[in-house]
Design a protein around this motif. Structure first.
Motif, PDB file in Angstrom:
ATOM      1  N   LYS A 194     -17.542  23.897  19.159  1.00 49.67           N
ATOM      2  CA  LYS A 194     -17.413  25.135  19.921  1.00 49.67           C
ATOM      3  C   LYS A 194     -16.024  25.713  19.690  1.00 49.67           C
ATOM      4  O   LYS A 194     -15.025  25.024  19.859  1.00 49.67           O
ATOM      5  CB  LYS A 194     -17.624  24.860  21.410  1.00 49.67           C
ATOM      6  CG  LYS A 194     -19.007  24.330  21.749  1.00 49.67           C
ATOM      7  CD  LYS A 194     -19.128  24.021  23.235  1.00 49.67           C
ATOM      8  CE  LYS A 194     -20.506  23.466  23.561  1.00 49.67           C
ATOM      9  NZ  LYS A 194     -20.632  23.125  25.004  1.00 49.67           N
ATOM     10  N   GLY A 195     -15.992  26.951  19.267  1.00 48.03           N
ATOM     11  CA  GLY A 195     -14.706  27.584  19.025  1.00 48.03           C
ATOM     12  C   GLY A 195     -14.826  28.725  18.043  1.00 48.03           C
ATOM     13  O   GLY A 195     -15.868  28.929  17.420  1.00 48.03           O
ATOM     14  N   ALA A 196     -13.723  29.456  17.881  1.00 43.95           N
ATOM     15  CA  ALA A 196     -13.732  30.656  17.049  1.00 43.95           C
ATOM     16  C   ALA A 196     -13.461  30.362  15.590  1.00 43.95           C
ATOM     17  O   ALA A 196     -13.685  31.216  14.731  1.00 43.95           O
ATOM     18  CB  ALA A 196     -12.694  31.648  17.578  1.00 43.95           C
ATOM     19  N   SER A 204     -13.288  20.361  19.244  1.00 42.61           N
ATOM     20  CA  SER A 204     -14.288  20.184  20.295  1.00 42.61           C
ATOM     21  C   SER A 204     -15.229  19.026  19.953  1.00 42.61           C
ATOM     22  O   SER A 204     -15.668  18.291  20.845  1.00 42.61           O
ATOM     23  CB  SER A 204     -15.079  21.477  20.513  1.00 42.61           C
ATOM     24  OG  SER A 204     -15.988  21.718  19.453  1.00 42.61           O
ATOM     25  N   ILE A 205     -15.529  18.848  18.649  1.00 46.16           N
ATOM     26  CA  ILE A 205     -16.344  17.701  18.231  1.00 46.16           C
ATOM     27  C   ILE A 205     -15.613  16.397  18.521  1.00 46.16           C
ATOM     28  O   ILE A 205     -16.186  15.448  19.066  1.00 46.16           O
ATOM     29  CB  ILE A 205     -16.684  17.814  16.727  1.00 46.16           C
ATOM     30  CG1 ILE A 205     -17.665  18.968  16.493  1.00 46.16           C
ATOM     31  CG2 ILE A 205     -17.278  16.502  16.205  1.00 46.16           C
ATOM     32  CD1 ILE A 205     -17.939  19.261  15.021  1.00 46.16           C
ATOM     33  N   ALA A 262     -21.256  29.077   8.930  1.00 48.96           N
ATOM     34  CA  ALA A 262     -21.898  28.601  10.160  1.00 48.96           C
ATOM     35  C   ALA A 262     -20.974  27.654  10.922  1.00 48.96           C
ATOM     36  O   ALA A 262     -20.061  27.044  10.355  1.00 48.96           O
ATOM     37  CB  ALA A 262     -23.200  27.888   9.825  1.00 48.96           C
ATOM     38  N   ASP A 263     -21.225  27.519  12.221  1.00 49.94           N
ATOM     39  CA  ASP A 263     -20.437  26.606  13.034  1.00 49.94           C
ATOM     40  C   ASP A 263     -20.549  25.190  12.492  1.00 49.94           C
ATOM     41  O   ASP A 263     -21.599  24.770  12.004  1.00 49.94           O
ATOM     42  CB  ASP A 263     -20.942  26.624  14.486  1.00 49.94           C
ATOM     43  CG  ASP A 263     -20.667  27.949  15.165  1.00 49.94           C
ATOM     44  OD1 ASP A 263     -19.833  28.703  14.652  1.00 49.94           O
ATOM     45  OD2 ASP A 263     -21.311  28.221  16.201  1.00 49.94           O
TER      46      ASP A 263
END
Length: 272
Positions: A194-196, A204-205, A262-263
């Motif tokens: 999660k993040g920009a 976040s991982i 992609a994220d």
């Protein structure tokens, strides 16, 4: 000498294959009746069982079986015939490309033939020994593919389980990895960053691993980590490796070609 196998609903395809293979100089053995294409006598008592036994004998006579799998369809009888042919060391050719059965699929099909009394106890015991040897060889091959960190599988299509999944040994729920892990159960965790940007997503991982999963992973014999969505993962893997220091980790990457921005996401497979 080639024996044709497949659903008898494909009568036209059987006749076409028989003609073509014969003209190519082969001796072709086909089915005697087409139960799904009008030969209703097949469904009278005892006839189907007799024909199934005959077809195994026809496979014994052949050097090769040719599977007529129109649209990829392979029914239960054909599935068992393929397993029998593989056990007998016959060449197996498919009319259409398809995912080949794994050694687990074939052994299960041979078990069905044994339960139906169509192969002997002796043959089934030998099939069991063959299965164990192949399974151990595949696991050894998997283990041999581990290299020094950071390690990437050469084939990026092997998303989680590397070479085992590529050749069809590992099922989608990873239950077949229990042998590899020597574990009662095998779990998969997927964590999306999660993040920009890459850095925020990776952090976040790492935070999720440390707060929710590190205790479970430390109890595992081996951990397979797949990093998804990166074509240049070296820096990301280095940070992940610091987070999972001390674990027996096999690293993999998967580039998402459709959307390279992609994220970031990782898949972690572990046993307990």
């Amino acid at each position: 000498m080639i024996t044709l196998c497949g659903s008898t609903r494909f009568k036209d395809e059987f006749l076409e294959a028989q003609k073509r293979l014969t003209l190519e100089g082969n001796i072709v053995i086909s089915v005697g009746l087409f139960g799904h294409s009008g030969d209703d006598v097949v469904w009278t008592e005892g006839v189907k069982d007799m024909l199934d036994r005959q077809h195994l004998a026809k496979i014994d006579l052949a050097d090769e079986i040719y599977v007529i799998n129109v649209g990829g369809y392979i029914g239960d009888s054909t599935r068992r015939e393929i397993a029998y042919a593989e056990y007998k060391g016959k060449t197996i050719t498919y009319m259409e490309n398809c995912k080949k059965p794994s050694i687990y699929d074939n052994y299960a099909a041979l078990s069905e033939l044994h339960d139906a009394g169509r192969i002997s106890d002796e043959d089934f015991e030998k099939a069991g020994r063959d299965f164990d040897e192949k399974r151990k060889a595949l696991i050894a091959k998997y283990n041999a593919c581990q290299g020094p960190w950071p390690y990437q599988w050469k084939n990026i299509d092997a998303v989680v389980c590397g070479i085992l999944q590529q050749i069809g040994v590992v099922s989608i729920d990873y239950s077949d990895l229990k042998d590899l892990y020597d574990a009662d159960r095998v779990y998969e965790v997927r964590i999306k960053g999660k993040g920009a940007n890459d850095e925020e997503q990776l952090q976040s991982i790492i935070d999720t691993i440390r707060s929710e999963y590190l205790a479970q992973l430390r109890s595992s014999k081996k951990v397979v980590v797949t990093l998804c969505g990166s074509s240049d993962p070296s820096g990301l893997l280095e940070k992940l490796a610091d987070c999972m220091d001390g674990l027996n980790v096999v690293w993999q990457t998967r580039t998402i070609l459709v959307n390279p921005t992609a994220d970031k996401e990782i898949s972690i497979v572990y046993g307990s």
